[in-house]
Design a protein around this motif. Structure first.
Motif, PDB file in Angstrom:
ATOM      1  N   UNK A 150       0.824  -1.213   0.000  1.00 30.20           N
ATOM      2  CA  UNK A 150       0.000   0.000   0.000  1.00 30.20           C
ATOM      3  C   UNK A 150       0.857   1.261   0.000  1.00 30.20           C
ATOM      4  N   UNK A 151       0.534   2.168  -0.884  1.00 27.30           N
ATOM      5  CA  UNK A 151       1.270   3.414  -0.973  1.00 27.30           C
ATOM      6  C   UNK A 151       0.403   4.589  -0.565  1.00 27.30           C
ATOM      7  N   UNK A 152      -0.812   4.613  -1.124  1.00 30.57           N
ATOM      8  CA  UNK A 152      -1.668   5.790  -0.992  1.00 30.57           C
ATOM      9  C   UNK A 152      -1.881   6.230   0.463  1.00 30.57           C
ATOM     10  N   UNK A 153      -2.156   5.318   1.407  1.00 32.99           N
ATOM     11  CA  UNK A 153      -2.419   5.809   2.763  1.00 32.99           C
ATOM     12  C   UNK A 153      -1.164   6.307   3.488  1.00 32.99           C
ATOM     13  N   UNK A 154       0.026   5.994   2.939  1.00 29.04           N
ATOM     14  CA  UNK A 154       1.252   6.431   3.612  1.00 29.04           C
ATOM     15  C   UNK A 154       1.719   7.792   3.128  1.00 29.04           C
ATOM     16  N   UNK A 155       1.240   8.203   1.951  1.00 29.97           N
ATOM     17  CA  UNK A 155       1.764   9.417   1.318  1.00 29.97           C
ATOM     18  C   UNK A 155       1.696  10.612   2.245  1.00 29.97           C
ATOM     19  N   UNK A 156       0.560  10.777   2.942  1.00 28.53           N
ATOM     20  CA  UNK A 156       0.484  11.957   3.807  1.00 28.53           C
ATOM     21  C   UNK A 156       0.176  11.577   5.249  1.00 28.53           C
ATOM     22  N   UNK A 157       0.672  10.400   5.659  1.00 27.10           N
ATOM     23  CA  UNK A 157       0.644  10.087   7.084  1.00 27.10           C
ATOM     24  C   UNK A 157       2.085   9.863   7.565  1.00 27.10           C
ATOM     25  N   UNK A 158       2.788   8.914   6.924  1.00 25.85           N
ATOM     26  CA  UNK A 158       4.177   8.666   7.304  1.00 25.85           C
ATOM     27  C   UNK A 158       5.115   9.537   6.479  1.00 25.85           C
ATOM     28  N   UNK A 159       4.617  10.058   5.375  1.00 30.60           N
ATOM     29  CA  UNK A 159       5.410  10.848   4.442  1.00 30.60           C
ATOM     30  C   UNK A 159       6.606  10.034   3.969  1.00 30.60           C
ATOM     31  N   UNK A 160       7.812  10.567   4.100  1.00 31.33           N
ATOM     32  CA  UNK A 160       8.994   9.864   3.627  1.00 31.33           C
ATOM     33  C   UNK A 160      10.177  10.411   4.401  1.00 31.33           C
ATOM     34  N   UNK A 161      11.289   9.737   4.288  1.00 34.03           N
ATOM     35  CA  UNK A 161      12.462  10.205   5.005  1.00 34.03           C
ATOM     36  C   UNK A 161      13.678   9.705   4.265  1.00 34.03           C
ATOM     37  N   UNK A 162      14.562  10.625   3.959  1.00 32.94           N
ATOM     38  CA  UNK A 162      15.746  10.302   3.181  1.00 32.94           C
ATOM     39  C   UNK A 162      16.713   9.464   4.023  1.00 32.94           C
ATOM     40  N   UNK A 163      16.553   9.503   5.346  1.00 36.43           N
ATOM     41  CA  UNK A 163      17.579   8.950   6.230  1.00 36.43           C
ATOM     42  C   UNK A 163      17.037   7.784   7.042  1.00 36.43           C
ATOM     43  N   UNK A 164      17.943   7.170   7.776  1.00 33.25           N
ATOM     44  CA  UNK A 164      17.577   6.109   8.704  1.00 33.25           C
ATOM     45  C   UNK A 164      16.684   6.692   9.786  1.00 33.25           C
ATOM     46  N   UNK A 165      15.553   6.027  10.045  1.00 29.88           N
ATOM     47  CA  UNK A 165      14.706   6.512  11.112  1.00 29.88           C
ATOM     48  C   UNK A 165      13.917   5.369  11.705  1.00 29.88           C
ATOM     49  N   UNK A 166      14.098   5.156  13.002  1.00 32.94           N
ATOM     50  CA  UNK A 166      13.276   4.165  13.687  1.00 32.94           C
ATOM     51  C   UNK A 166      12.387   4.885  14.687  1.00 32.94           C
ATOM     52  N   UNK A 167      12.325   6.205  14.588  1.00 36.26           N
ATOM     53  CA  UNK A 167      11.528   6.994  15.508  1.00 36.26           C
ATOM     54  C   UNK A 167      10.089   7.067  14.989  1.00 36.26           C
ATOM     55  N   UNK A 168       9.170   6.474  15.757  1.00 35.97           N
ATOM     56  CA  UNK A 168       7.785   6.419  15.285  1.00 35.97           C
ATOM     57  C   UNK A 168       7.119   7.789  15.314  1.00 35.97           C
ATOM     58  N   UNK A 169       7.751   8.722  15.994  1.00 35.57           N
ATOM     59  CA  UNK A 169       7.148  10.040  16.131  1.00 35.57           C
ATOM     60  C   UNK A 169       7.626  10.991  15.038  1.00 35.57           C
ATOM     61  N   UNK A 170       8.415  10.466  14.100  1.00 35.68           N
ATOM     62  CA  UNK A 170       8.935  11.307  13.027  1.00 35.68           C
ATOM     63  C   UNK A 170       8.543  10.692  11.690  1.00 35.68           C
ATOM     64  N   UNK A 171       8.616  11.465  10.599  1.00 34.20           N
ATOM     65  CA  UNK A 171       8.327  10.877   9.290  1.00 34.20           C
ATOM     66  C   UNK A 171       9.187   9.653   9.053  1.00 34.20           C
ATOM     67  N   UNK A 172       8.605   8.653   8.415  1.00 34.25           N
ATOM     68  CA  UNK A 172       9.309   7.390   8.257  1.00 34.25           C
ATOM     69  C   UNK A 172       9.282   6.978   6.789  1.00 34.25           C
ATOM     70  N   UNK A 173      10.415   6.493   6.265  1.00 34.71           N
ATOM     71  CA  UNK A 173      10.402   6.063   4.862  1.00 34.71           C
ATOM     72  C   UNK A 173       9.708   4.710   4.738  1.00 34.71           C
ATOM     73  N   UNK A 174       9.201   4.424   3.560  1.00 36.65           N
ATOM     74  CA  UNK A 174       8.656   3.096   3.311  1.00 36.65           C
ATOM     75  C   UNK A 174       8.933   2.744   1.867  1.00 36.65           C
ATOM     76  N   UNK A 175       9.032   1.463   1.603  1.00 36.18           N
ATOM     77  CA  UNK A 175       9.410   0.997   0.268  1.00 36.18           C
ATOM     78  C   UNK A 175       8.468   1.530  -0.816  1.00 36.18           C
ATOM     79  N   UNK A 176       7.138   1.385  -0.656  1.00 35.99           N
ATOM     80  CA  UNK A 176       6.259   1.858  -1.735  1.00 35.99           C
ATOM     81  C   UNK A 176       6.385   3.360  -2.001  1.00 35.99           C
ATOM     82  N   UNK A 177       6.502   4.155  -0.938  1.00 36.54           N
ATOM     83  CA  UNK A 177       6.588   5.600  -1.152  1.00 36.54           C
ATOM     84  C   UNK A 177       7.910   5.967  -1.817  1.00 36.54           C
TER      85      UNK A 177
END
Lengths: 330, 280
Positions: free
Chosen positions: B208-235
């Motif tokens: 799934x991509x669409x629901x992540x676009x403006x909830x988790x957004x994206x992140x260029x860097x390593x991030x395991x912080x759930x309180x910050x934008x998080x990258x995901x493969x589909x996005x």
């Protein structure tokens, strides 16, 4: 002997309060579990209510500002903050409509193949393979459509359509303009492939539920396979097939990523099917994170609300029809 | 041969030929899509992909942060969504089998099952991202959990309905309270099917991509912080595929290959798991 009995009685007497305690605990546990599950079931309803409420609240500023005009206005201008939903609504309906025109006959024919023609040992593998088409994530259809399918159409189908229908009145406007590759037609074709498995698997399930006696009777009076399908199977399962088609339509209307890649994202209504266009979901996916200003965001949420309402009614109709056929087939 | 009969036979041949062609057409797409994916993505499938971060354009890199982000969010979504889904499904099949509530929930659940996922994203944006003031991996997980719930509700209810009533009666006649009957007897009998439902939900949300676009957004860097934008493969695939850089596009293809085969493997495993229990 007496001793033993007495002892046993003593144990029982001693246990009586704790037994009552255990029973009470079990009863409490039961009641808690029951209310937890009930709360979760109610949670599903709350979820749907929450989606609708959140969208209505989010969309309110846009509707207050534009009123009914939002539905009939074609202009979509983030700079002057004038927004109208007509182009995305039009795009959503047209792409889904074309997709269904292509996918319904093909999906039904595959279901006929799987239930009437296919040798028994191949039914499961082929059915599974078709259903795997539904398992491929939509972003994969998007990337494939953009890099492989669109260039292919740009070089083959689109020039052919333009040169064939270019001089035919009426049809020429449907295929006017340069072949971009991306556009409404490309998006529709990809949607057709994506909804195909939904239509096939539901039609196959309802076709299989036709009582063999009906089919055998028709074969017995000398019907061909096609006549059995056409005059016995399809009339018997009509409601279920329509339900499956509506379910596919619901998917097509809401499909986002695949369409976003290939539709071209142009906020205009063009009579040409090979011109770029946009759909509700593609507009939201493309513009939401870049939307500045409350009115812009709110207009995009209003688009989402419109999409949700359209799909809600389509899916509700689909479920209602499938329920009816389930009841009949039992 | 009588001409009417010949015409009927001809029509039959045409129709059956068409249905054969339609099946070949459908299977053709599957082969074509998977073929292109392997062709475009396989060359980029190196160890680097799994060990390095997403690169800036023009340099080498992998998809590690995106893969980890996807894993964190899908796992969390399953952890949130599964208990709720199983509970709701349990109520529908066990306690309220003939309730009015159950038929309403079933209807609504079926609609949620096919609701456009982008609308779920908008919903979570409104109820989580706006109040929190920023995009976050947590919001992404909750958005995915909303997609998990209807899938699990559906399979749990279906599977519990298949459990024979005599099992419940036997357990009850021993004096077992209802909650125990459900947890110790019914869940155990329906186990395989319920696991299948969770696997299917997992397969569904990992692409799934669409629901992540403006909830988790994206992140260029390593991030395991759930309180910050998080990258995901589909996005990341979405962003890289639409970029003009050739090396980003190549990475997008590799990511697409990884996702597709994960999802297809999960759904095939789910099918294999559920197949024997259906036949018996």
């Amino acid at each position: 002997m007496t001793d033993f009995a007495l002892q046993g009685g003593a144990v029982r007497a001693h246990d009586a309060p704790s037994r009552a305690k255990v029973l009470a605990r079990l009863r409490l546990g039961d009641a808690v579990f029951r209310s937890l599950t009930r709360a979760a079931a109610l949670g599903v309803l709350v979820l749907l209510g929450g989606v609708i409420c959140a969208l209505i609240i989010g969309a309110a500023p846009a509707f207050r500002e534009f009123g009914f005009n939002f539905f009939v206005e074609q202009r979509w201008n983030p700079v002057t903050e004038r927004f109208g939903a007509l182009a995305p609504i039009y795009g959503t309906i047209v792409t889904s409509f074309i997709a269904m025109i292509i996918a319904v006959p093909i999906g039904l024919l595959i279901a006929v193949f799987l239930t009437e023609l296919c040798p028994q040992f191949l039914r499961r593998p082929i059915g599974t393979a078709i259903e795997l088409l539904a398992g491929i994530p939509s972003i994969i259809y998007g990337i494939w459509g953009l890099f492989v399918f669109a260039p292919f159409l740009q070089q083959t189908l689109q020039p052919f359509l333009i040169s064939t229908f270019g001089n035919v009145p009426l049809l020429s406007s449907l295929f006017a303009g340069p072949p971009y590759g991306i556009g409404v037609l490309t998006a529709s074709l990809i949607l057709a492939i994506m909804v195909l498995p939904f239509i096939t698997s539901i039609s196959r399930d309802v076709f299989e539920a036709v009582p063999p006696v009906l089919k055998e009777a028709a074969y017995g009076v000398g019907c061909t396979t096609w006549e059995v399908v056409r005059y016995v199977v399809i009339p018997y399962t009509r409601v279920g097939v329509i339900g499956g088609v509506m379910l596919g339509l619901g998917r097509a209307l809401g499909e986002t990523m695949a369409v976003t890649f290939v539709i071209g994202n142009a906020h205009k209504i063009s009579s040409s099917l090979i011109a770029p266009g946009t759909t509700i979901s593609a507009t939201i996916a493309n513009e939401f994170t870049e939307a500045v200003g409350d009115l812009y965001t709110s207009s995009l949420i209003a688009l989402g609300l419109i999409l949700f309402i359209i799909t809600f009614f389509v899916l509700a109709a689909a479920r209602y029809m499938l329920l009816r056929i389930e009841r009949r087939i039992g | 041969m009588n001409p009417l009969y010949a015409a009927r036979r001809r029509r039959n041949k045409i129709a059956m030929g068409l249905s054969f062609a339609a099946t070949a057409f459908g299977l053709g797409w599957l082969v074509l899509i998977l073929g292109v994916l392997i062709y475009e993505g396989f060359s980029g499938l190196t160890l680097q992909v799994f060990t390095e971060m997403t690169p800036p354009p023009g340099s080498n890199g992998g998809l590690l942060n995106a893969i980890v982000g996807s894993l964190i969010m899908t796992t969390l979504a399953i952890l949130i969504g599964t208990p709720i889904g199983i509970m709701a499904g349990t109520y529908m099949a066990e306690y309220g089998r003939h309730d009015r509530l159950t038929s309403v929930v079933r209807f609504i659940n079926d609609i949620l099952l096919s609701a456009p996922s982008i609308v779920i994203g908008l919903f979570i944006y409104e109820v989580m991202v706006v109040p929190m003031g920023h995009f976050s991996g947590l919001a992404g997980s909750v958005a995915l959990a909303v997609i998990v719930i209807p899938v699990v509700v559906r399979t749990t209810e279906d599977m519990l309905l298949l459990v024979p009533n005599s099992l419940r009666e036997a357990a009850s006649s021993l004096g077992m309270p209802r909650a125990y009957v459900i947890r110790r007897v019914c869940y155990r009998a329906a186990q395989a099917g319920m696991v299948t439902g969770v696997l299917l939900a997992f397969a569904r949300i990992s692409g799934e991509t669409a629901p992540l676009l403006f909830t988790a957004l994206n992140n260029q860097f390593w991030s395991a912080n759930l309180n910050a934008p998080m990258p995901s493969l589909p996005v990341v695939i979405f962003q890289f595929a639409l970029s003009p850089y050739k090396d980003w596009q190549a990475l997008a293809w590799t990511g697409a290959l990884i996702i597709t085969f994960t999802v297809l493997a999960l759904s095939i495993i789910a099918r294999v798991l559920s197949a024997p229990s259906k036949q018996s």
